[in-house]
Design a protein around this motif. Structure first.
Motif, PDB file in Angstrom:
ATOM      1  N   TRP A 184       0.885  -1.215   0.000  1.00  0.00           N
ATOM      2  CA  TRP A 184       0.019   0.017   0.037  1.00  0.00           C
ATOM      3  C   TRP A 184       0.840   1.412  -0.033  1.00  0.00           C
ATOM      4  CZ3 TRP A 184       1.136   2.208   4.580  1.00  0.00           C
ATOM      5  CH2 TRP A 184       1.557   1.652   5.645  1.00  0.00           C
ATOM      6  N   GLY A 185       2.191   1.281   0.504  1.00  0.00           N
ATOM      7  CA  GLY A 185       3.078   2.181   0.287  1.00  0.00           C
ATOM      8  C   GLY A 185       3.145   2.893  -1.123  1.00  0.00           C
ATOM      9  N   GLU A 186       3.081   1.964  -2.136  1.00  0.00           N
ATOM     10  CA  GLU A 186       3.123   2.180  -3.488  1.00  0.00           C
ATOM     11  C   GLU A 186       1.844   3.002  -3.970  1.00  0.00           C
ATOM     12  OE1 GLU A 186       4.422  -1.245  -5.713  1.00  0.00           O
ATOM     13  OE2 GLU A 186       6.290  -1.297  -4.585  1.00  0.00           O
ATOM     14  N   ARG A 187       0.739   2.529  -3.494  1.00  0.00           N
ATOM     15  CA  ARG A 187      -0.445   3.123  -3.808  1.00  0.00           C
ATOM     16  C   ARG A 187      -0.639   4.390  -3.272  1.00  0.00           C
ATOM     17  NH1 ARG A 187      -4.045   4.245  -7.261  1.00  0.00           N
ATOM     18  NH2 ARG A 187      -6.141   4.438  -6.488  1.00  0.00           N
ATOM     19  N   VAL A 188      -0.048   4.517  -2.197  1.00  0.00           N
ATOM     20  CA  VAL A 188       0.084   5.968  -1.402  1.00  0.00           C
ATOM     21  C   VAL A 188       0.644   7.072  -2.368  1.00  0.00           C
ATOM     22  CG1 VAL A 188       0.673   7.435   0.355  1.00  0.00           C
ATOM     23  CG2 VAL A 188      -0.211   5.183   0.838  1.00  0.00           C
ATOM     24  N   ARG A 189       1.991   6.420  -2.962  1.00  0.00           N
ATOM     25  CA  ARG A 189       2.671   7.316  -3.697  1.00  0.00           C
ATOM     26  C   ARG A 189       1.837   7.770  -5.132  1.00  0.00           C
ATOM     27  NH1 ARG A 189       7.564   9.859  -2.691  1.00  0.00           N
ATOM     28  NH2 ARG A 189       8.462   8.803  -0.737  1.00  0.00           N
ATOM     29  N   GLU A 190       1.108   6.555  -5.578  1.00  0.00           N
ATOM     30  CA  GLU A 190       0.170   6.844  -6.758  1.00  0.00           C
ATOM     31  C   GLU A 190      -0.641   8.082  -6.555  1.00  0.00           C
ATOM     32  OE1 GLU A 190      -1.324   3.319  -7.904  1.00  0.00           O
ATOM     33  OE2 GLU A 190       0.644   2.261  -8.488  1.00  0.00           O
ATOM     34  N   LEU A 191      -1.488   7.797  -5.425  1.00  0.00           N
ATOM     35  CA  LEU A 191      -2.595   8.886  -5.105  1.00  0.00           C
ATOM     36  C   LEU A 191      -1.902  10.256  -4.823  1.00  0.00           C
ATOM     37  CD1 LEU A 191      -4.548   6.527  -2.803  1.00  0.00           C
ATOM     38  CD2 LEU A 191      -5.330   7.261  -5.005  1.00  0.00           C
ATOM     39  N   THR A 192      -0.562  10.309  -4.619  1.00  0.00           N
ATOM     40  CA  THR A 192      -0.165  11.613  -4.310  1.00  0.00           C
ATOM     41  C   THR A 192       0.828  12.057  -5.488  1.00  0.00           C
ATOM     42  OG1 THR A 192       1.648  10.696  -3.137  1.00  0.00           O
ATOM     43  CG2 THR A 192      -0.249  11.450  -1.723  1.00  0.00           C
ATOM     44  N   GLU A 193       0.451  11.349  -6.644  1.00  0.00           N
ATOM     45  CA  GLU A 193       1.333  11.873  -7.859  1.00  0.00           C
ATOM     46  C   GLU A 193       2.817  11.535  -7.646  1.00  0.00           C
ATOM     47  OE1 GLU A 193      -0.130  15.968  -8.789  1.00  0.00           O
ATOM     48  OE2 GLU A 193      -1.933  14.948  -9.584  1.00  0.00           O
ATOM     49  N   GLY A 194       3.085  10.704  -6.851  1.00  0.00           N
ATOM     50  CA  GLY A 194       4.558  10.544  -6.766  1.00  0.00           C
ATOM     51  C   GLY A 194       5.284  11.285  -5.470  1.00  0.00           C
ATOM     52  N   ARG A 195       4.569  12.059  -4.928  1.00  0.00           N
ATOM     53  CA  ARG A 195       5.343  12.779  -3.947  1.00  0.00           C
ATOM     54  C   ARG A 195       5.314  12.078  -2.521  1.00  0.00           C
ATOM     55  NH1 ARG A 195       3.731  16.431   0.239  1.00  0.00           N
ATOM     56  NH2 ARG A 195       5.189  18.121   0.612  1.00  0.00           N
ATOM     57  N   GLY A 196       4.363  11.349  -2.040  1.00  0.00           N
ATOM     58  CA  GLY A 196       4.228  10.963  -0.845  1.00  0.00           C
ATOM     59  C   GLY A 196       3.142  11.958   0.302  1.00  0.00           C
ATOM     60  N   VAL A 197       3.102  11.420   1.473  1.00  0.00           N
ATOM     61  CA  VAL A 197       2.149  11.921   2.427  1.00  0.00           C
ATOM     62  C   VAL A 197       3.229  12.900   3.345  1.00  0.00           C
ATOM     63  CG1 VAL A 197       0.356  10.324   2.292  1.00  0.00           C
ATOM     64  CG2 VAL A 197       2.230  10.387   3.888  1.00  0.00           C
TER      65      VAL A 197
END
Length: 336
Positions: free
Chosen positions: A217-230
């Motif tokens: 899910w860490g990679e999915r989070v990256r996708e949801l933040t356009e590669g930036r992360g939270v």
């Protein structure tokens, strides 16, 4: 008065009801009629022997409560009989940096806790409860809500438009979803079921990832933040989830290390931490000043804690069993 004590460690069956003398407040102290208390993961961890700070035997459990003042000792100026209050998680951490004795004075592990009908504490160990919350709702605040608040105010206070990652649907994570929305943040949550995902979205989560279906899910989070992360991760899983949190955090984003719910081990090296660019720090719930700030925010916003189930005092063991099943969402409360 009636109190519960763990007569021996290692089993919930050792939690027994006792009759004890009614305490009297001395100078600077208040006597409380405890009206509700709530459970946290640390309470289960102490039974299973996984609590990281250890604990003494024979104590009254639980760290969180709400009640009303029945009597005051000499010199008490902050409260009067009839006032509704909640306790501070750390009775002697008032603000600023934590005292060196922080880990040796906790309720339920190193001093008697709140699963009792009556309790005497210093007037500095309680604050006024939010006026619009019931005793049961107010009893959820001292640990879980304050932990979420401290994590979001963090080394740098969360700003509108930033993104927060929460894990699961326990007390801290649910409060984090609600409070992050007050800050104007975007919330990405993880959970294990479609039902809980729907409830998290109803509370304000913008995106929810099923970590069973999407273990990376860490990679999915990256996708949801356009590669930036939270910008902020509330890490409640511990060793079992930290690797994914590191993948999810933005450079210079903060990972608040809170809990140890996921017991899996993971091999993390210096390079993993270095590449993440994240800032890591441990949360020890929070101090009295932070709890007062939290109560003001809850009162102003009308936020309502999410309570899964309320059990009566005489069914305290059932509350523990329900909590230990890990099927709840939000908080499990005992009404006195």
């Amino acid at each position: 008065m009636k109190v519960y004590r763990f007569d021996r460690p290692g089993s919930l069956e050792h939690l027994t009801l006792h009759d004890e003398a009614t305490p009297e407040p001395e100078r600077g102290e208040v006597l409380l009629r405890v009206r509700a208390s709530s459970l946290n993961y640390r309470d289960i961890a102490m039974i299973h022997g996984t609590y990281l700070r250890g604990q003494q035997t024979g104590l009254i459990p639980l760290s969180d409560a709400a009640g009303e003042i029945l009597a005051v000792g000499k010199g008490v100026t902050d409260f009067k009989v009839g006032d509704r209050v909640i306790n501070t998680f750390h009775p002697r951490w008032y603000g600023g940096d934590p005292p060196s004795t922080l880990g040796s004075e906790s309720y339920g592990s190193h001093r008697d806790g709140w699963l009792t009908e009556l309790k005497v504490v210093s007037q500095e160990a309680v604050i006024a409860a939010p006026p619009d919350l019931s005793f049961e709702e107010a009893a959820t605040l001292p640990c879980a809500a304050l932990t979420a608040w401290t994590s979001l105010t963090g080394l740098r206070a969360l700003r509108p438009g930033q993104t927060v990652l929460t894990q699961g649907s326990g007390g801290v994570s649910v409060f984090a979803v609600q409070l992050a929305r007050l800050f104007g943040a975007r919330v990405i949550a993880t959970t294990s079921s479609a039902e809980k995902a729907a409830r998290l979205k109803a509370l304000g989560a913008d995106e929810v990832i099923n970590y069973v279906e999407t273990p990376a899910w860490g990679e999915r989070v990256r996708e949801l933040t356009e590669g930036r992360g939270v910008d902020r991760v509330l890490e409640v899983g511990g060793a079992g989830t930290l690797a994914q949190s590191i993948k999810a955090v933005a450079s210079r984003g903060e990972i608040a290390l809170i809990g140890f719910l996921a017991s899996d081990t993971v091999d993390l090296g210096f390079n993993d931490l270095f590449r993440s660019g994240g800032i890591f720090y441990r949360i020890s719930v929070g101090h009295r000043a932070g709890l007062r700030d939290l109560v003001r925010a809850i009162t102003a916003s009308g936020l309502k804690p999410v309570i899964d189930t309320v059990f009566p005092f005489e069914r305290a063991l059932d509350a523990w069993r329900h909590f230990d099943d890990r099927a709840f969402m939000g908080k499990v409360v005992i009404s006195h």
